[in-house]
Design a protein around this motif. Structure first.
Motif, mmCIF file in Angstrom:
data_model
loop_
_atom_site.group_PDB
_atom_site.id
_atom_site.type_symbol
_atom_site.label_atom_id
_atom_site.label_comp_id
_atom_site.label_asym_id
_atom_site.label_seq_id
_atom_site.Cartn_x
_atom_site.Cartn_y
_atom_site.Cartn_z
ATOM 1 N N LEU A 151 -9.618 48.189 -34.126
ATOM 2 C CA LEU A 151 -10.328 48.143 -33.024
ATOM 3 C C LEU A 151 -11.651 49.120 -32.575
ATOM 4 C CD1 LEU A 151 -6.894 47.717 -30.843
ATOM 5 C CD2 LEU A 151 -8.712 45.915 -31.584
ATOM 6 N N TYR A 152 -11.279 50.160 -32.938
ATOM 7 C CA TYR A 152 -12.430 51.187 -32.739
ATOM 8 C C TYR A 152 -13.653 51.106 -33.826
ATOM 9 C CZ TYR A 152 -11.529 55.274 -35.663
ATOM 10 O OH TYR A 152 -11.414 55.946 -36.890
ATOM 11 N N GLY A 153 -13.030 50.550 -34.987
ATOM 12 C CA GLY A 153 -14.161 50.597 -36.297
ATOM 13 C C GLY A 153 -15.098 49.301 -35.768
ATOM 14 N N GLY A 180 -20.155 44.051 -31.620
ATOM 15 C CA GLY A 180 -18.824 44.441 -31.654
ATOM 16 C C GLY A 180 -17.745 43.373 -31.167
ATOM 17 N N GLY A 181 -18.129 42.379 -30.248
ATOM 18 C CA GLY A 181 -17.298 41.319 -30.130
ATOM 19 C C GLY A 181 -17.036 40.489 -31.159
ATOM 20 N N LEU A 182 -18.178 40.086 -31.811
ATOM 21 C CA LEU A 182 -17.856 39.548 -33.190
ATOM 22 C C LEU A 182 -16.922 40.213 -34.101
ATOM 23 C CD1 LEU A 182 -21.639 38.160 -33.953
ATOM 24 C CD2 LEU A 182 -19.600 36.601 -33.221
ATOM 25 N N ALA A 183 -17.120 41.311 -34.272
ATOM 26 C CA ALA A 183 -16.391 42.237 -35.216
ATOM 27 C C ALA A 183 -14.797 42.180 -34.692
ATOM 28 C CB ALA A 183 -16.782 43.509 -35.398
ATOM 29 N N LEU A 184 -14.547 42.066 -33.536
ATOM 30 C CA LEU A 184 -13.292 42.062 -32.947
ATOM 31 C C LEU A 184 -12.747 40.651 -33.337
ATOM 32 C CD1 LEU A 184 -13.534 44.043 -29.729
ATOM 33 C CD2 LEU A 184 -12.254 44.728 -31.509
ATOM 34 N N VAL A 185 -13.622 39.994 -33.087
ATOM 35 C CA VAL A 185 -13.072 38.256 -33.426
ATOM 36 C C VAL A 185 -12.752 38.167 -34.804
ATOM 37 C CG1 VAL A 185 -13.688 35.994 -33.518
ATOM 38 C CG2 VAL A 185 -14.454 37.362 -31.359
ATOM 39 N N PHE A 186 -13.242 38.829 -35.573
ATOM 40 C CA PHE A 186 -13.140 38.770 -37.216
ATOM 41 C C PHE A 186 -12.706 39.980 -37.575
ATOM 42 C CE2 PHE A 186 -16.365 35.539 -36.069
ATOM 43 C CZ PHE A 186 -16.074 34.323 -36.591
ATOM 44 N N LEU A 187 -11.618 40.401 -36.885
ATOM 45 C CA LEU A 187 -11.203 41.933 -37.202
ATOM 46 C C LEU A 187 -10.988 42.196 -38.640
ATOM 47 C CD1 LEU A 187 -10.723 44.273 -35.414
ATOM 48 C CD2 LEU A 187 -8.163 43.506 -35.056
ATOM 49 N N ILE A 226 0.069 56.410 -31.179
ATOM 50 C CA ILE A 226 -1.294 55.983 -31.901
ATOM 51 C C ILE A 226 -0.796 55.851 -33.252
ATOM 52 C CG2 ILE A 226 -3.682 56.011 -32.572
ATOM 53 C CD1 ILE A 226 -4.149 57.311 -29.701
ATOM 54 N N LEU A 227 -0.298 56.875 -33.655
ATOM 55 C CA LEU A 227 -0.047 57.130 -35.127
ATOM 56 C C LEU A 227 1.125 55.881 -35.749
ATOM 57 C CD1 LEU A 227 -0.697 58.894 -37.444
ATOM 58 C CD2 LEU A 227 1.646 60.185 -37.113
ATOM 59 N N ASN A 228 2.010 55.328 -34.849
ATOM 60 C CA ASN A 228 2.447 54.269 -35.096
ATOM 61 C C ASN A 228 1.889 53.136 -35.209
ATOM 62 O OD1 ASN A 228 4.829 55.858 -35.223
ATOM 63 N ND2 ASN A 228 5.143 55.979 -33.054
ATOM 64 N N HIS A 229 0.712 53.052 -34.897
ATOM 65 C CA HIS A 229 -0.022 51.997 -34.907
ATOM 66 C C HIS A 229 -1.554 52.056 -35.336
ATOM 67 C CE1 HIS A 229 3.001 49.894 -32.378
ATOM 68 N NE2 HIS A 229 2.790 50.969 -31.553
ATOM 69 N N LEU A 230 -1.307 53.030 -36.647
ATOM 70 C CA LEU A 230 -2.812 53.332 -36.970
ATOM 71 C C LEU A 230 -3.839 52.223 -37.472
ATOM 72 C CD1 LEU A 230 -4.464 55.940 -37.869
ATOM 73 C CD2 LEU A 230 -3.207 55.889 -39.850
ATOM 74 N N PHE A 231 -3.296 51.293 -38.300
ATOM 75 C CA PHE A 231 -4.400 50.298 -38.867
ATOM 76 C C PHE A 231 -4.843 49.359 -37.558
ATOM 77 C CE2 PHE A 231 -2.476 51.635 -42.908
ATOM 78 C CZ PHE A 231 -3.448 50.981 -43.662
#
Length: 502
Positions: A366-368, A420-427, A356-361
């Motif tokens: 995603l979880y944010g 959450g879906g809208l947030a993922l679409v507009f990440l 996970i640390l290699n893909h922190l951002f």
């Protein structure tokens, strides 16, 4: 009739209701032992983590250092506003995050967002433990030649689990010791790295990276960084000292503000600054490898000790406690707090944090995105729908008002999925999209659909004297044979079901 109904409800809980376990009962005013300074130490301990170095380094790779620091400060200040609102759930009612989510999501529906948060917290435990294990391994390898981070991962993880299982007092003591030490060491560390940057011909304030990084992306990433704790901060604030009878929001939460609006943004910005300077000086964001490459003797040991303390103090408050309480909420009454902590440690390890640390951002985004929607729903439900009033006894009843449709509140689930879906679409804009969209959707659905179909007592009869706690100098207390009731602190019977600490 009312007395018989109360005894019936108490009997239901005593017979093993899946909604009750001692660790997730409301805390009382006399059990809240963390003062304003103690909360500041906890936040400094939480903010000073290795992953924050990566945020600073990632920012300065494409933006001027001053811009990076101001952006990170403002992002954390903004998130502090959300935390100050959700913190009141803990200071007013003494409730944990997962239990409160029964109100907007239902007694069964609560498990989806709360366990999601628990898994995220457990994964962060794994990340922090991995980084701490690298530091431990660096010290032992330097002193003895023994080199095996896996061994130290297991040792460090077990020590943290034991410390957290000892309760909130033990967590507070660790923070009060770790935070001052971390501050002192980090100051020395900054000047060491700055001198290293100067020696390599780099002025930290004029350094210009060429990576693709925008102010908005950095802002959103930093909001996502603490988005999980922004929703489950009641897990900690329910142990904050507060004045019984304090109806004023500012007065009731006075021990919250200095930590949220000063300690968090300042500490986060400071540690990000060190990560940025480390990157400018050596091209490496990770101070563990920088320290090992530059330090020797006592210097190496002391600086790596800071790394260990930073991960430890963060894991207890920000990761193990939230994860354990969500797992207890899902597994009550068979799963107690201590086992919840153990499960959190296992889940965090299985998440393979070293990857996970290699893909922190990406992980943060995603979880944010998903948890930003939960934050919007909580603020809407607590302030706009219920006006801070809460029918707490029904949170622990399987057939109460929070049963909704078979234990699920459709408004909460739809708002979470949509927001959450809208947030993922507009990440790139995750938090600033997910939070308000979920809030609005939840508000509309509750008003036009859920409240007419599933009446909520505190909304039908917004009576402060019945549905507030701290504001009216009362505690939510469960007593066998009587059930959940509101009592003044000096009138709580000895038979009441609540442990002295977590």
């Amino acid at each position: 009739m009312e007395a018989a109904q109360s005894v019936s409800r108490a009997t239901e809980l005593e017979k093993g209701s899946h909604l009750m376990e001692e660790a997730i009962l409301p805390t009382w005013l006399n059990q809240r032992t963390i003062g304003g300074l103690g909360y500041i130490w906890i936040w400094i301990g939480m903010a000073v983590i290795i992953a924050t170095f990566q945020l600073g380094a990632g920012g300065v790779a494409g933006l001027p250092l001053a811009t990076v620091i101001v952006t990170i400060f403002l992002a954390n200040l903004t998130l502090g506003l959300v935390m100050a609102l959700t913190a009141d759930i803990g200071t007013e009612h003494g409730l944990s995050f997962a239990v409160y989510l029964r109100a907007p999501f239902g007694t069964v529906g609560t498990h989806l967002p709360s366990v999601t948060r628990g898994i995220v917290a457990a994964a962060w435990f794994g990340i922090q433990t991995y980084l701490g294990a690298l530091a431990l391994n660096g010290i032992v390898s330097y002193l003895t030649g023994f080199d095996n981070w896996i061994v130290w991962y297991a040792v460090f993880g077990i020590v943290q689990i034991i410390n957290t299982a000892m309760g909130m007092r033990a967590v507070q003591v660790l923070a009060s010791i770790a935070a001052p030490a971390i501050i002192a060491i980090s100051i020395w560390m900054f000047f060491t790295l700055e001198n290293l940057a100067t020696a390599s011909g780099n002025d930290i304030w004029s350094f210009a990276g060429d990576a693709n990084m925008s102010v908005l992306a950095l802002f959103v990433a930093n909001m996502a960084f603490w988005s999980a704790l922004a929703v489950d901060i009641p897990n900690i604030t329910r142990f904050l000292k507060t004045e019984g009878g304090a109806r004023n929001f500012l007065r009731r939460n006075r021990n919250v503000f200095a930590a949220q609006f000063i300690a968090l943004p300042v500490a986060q910005s400071w540690i990000a600054l060190i990560g940025a300077v480390s990157f400018i000086a050596t091209g490496d964001w990770n101070p563990i490898t920088v320290i090992q490459g530059q330090g020797t003797g006592l210097t190496l040991v002391v600086l790596l000790l800071m790394v260990i303390l930073a991960q430890w103090s963060t894991n207890t408050s920000a990761n193990l406690i939230p994860a354990a309480l969500t797992f207890v909420n899902a597994g009550a009454p068979r799963l107690n707090y201590a086992w919840g902590i153990v499960i959190a440690g296992v889940v965090g390890t299985l998440a393979m944090p070293w990857l996970i640390l290699n893909h922190l951002f990406t992980y943060l985004g995603l979880y944010g995105a998903m948890l930003s929607a939960v934050g919007g729903i909580m603020v809407c439900d607590y302030f706009l729908i219920r006006g801070r009033r809460l029918n707490v006894p029904d949170l622990y009843r399987e057939d109460g008002q929070f049963k909704y449709a078979g234990g699920w509140n459709p408004a909460g689930l739809i708002a979470w999925i949509a927001g959450g879906g809208l947030a993922l679409v507009f990440l790139d804009y995750a938090y600033v999209v997910g939070f308000p969209s979920a809030l609005i959707i939840y508000f509309v659905l509750m008003k036009v659909w859920i409240l007419p179909s599933y009446p909520q007592a505190e909304v039908v009869d917004p009576n402060d004297s019945e549905y507030l706690a701290t504001s009216v100098n009362k505690n939510w207390v469960f007593t066998p044979g009587t059930g959940m009731q509101r009592l003044e602190t000096d009138k709580i019977p000895e038979a009441s079901l609540k442990r002295e600490d977590l």
